[in-house]
Design a protein around this motif. Sequence first.
Motif: not given
Length: 222
Positions: A153-154, A161-162, A194-195, A215-217
Amino acid sequence: MRVAIVGAGAVGRSIAGELLGNGHAVMLIEKNGSKVRAKAVPGAEWVQADACEVTALEEAQLATCDVVIAATGDDKANLVVSLLAKTEFAVNRVVARVKDPRNEWLYTEAWGVDVAVSTPRVLAALVEEAVTVGDVVRLMSFRKGAANLTEITLAEDTPWVGRALREVPLPRETVLTAILRGERVITPSPDEPLEAGDELLFVMHGDVEEELQEVLSGRPVG
């Protein structure tokens, strides 16, 4: 699809009912005659036999099945059934129930198991998935980690984000299969922005889970 389920207890009958409802052909194999209740699962084919015996499986024509599910309450039986299904009858997909979590390490390709399902592990993963933000949560493993279904979960502070999906440098052997956003299920496309709060579902190799989280964090793990 033709599916054989070994073990007609509560678990086996429930699986059979779901599969029948989805239009599949189901054969229930049960050793204990008192559990053979055709009326309990209308539409299923019932076979009373010991699925740990090759001759019984031959008579049940197990080789005609696309999938075998070993769902008894005995780990030894589930492992023997899995091995026979894969090695003697060349069943394409073997799914096995892990009764005692201490025996989960045995449920490998060496015993013919493609997917091992441990109820405690699945429940723990679902709890983590519901409350964890920013961490990779493994929901299910296939072929002992050769491929995993994972979720992240982002968080609001993620640098993505965005930004469009095409900009995210996903690790090797990582496929984004779906984005859950509120009540929507979104098929990923390169231009999808992405949101915060997006739940991303991946199929990936277990070796790159930490890399994906980094990568995502936007920060090193640990």
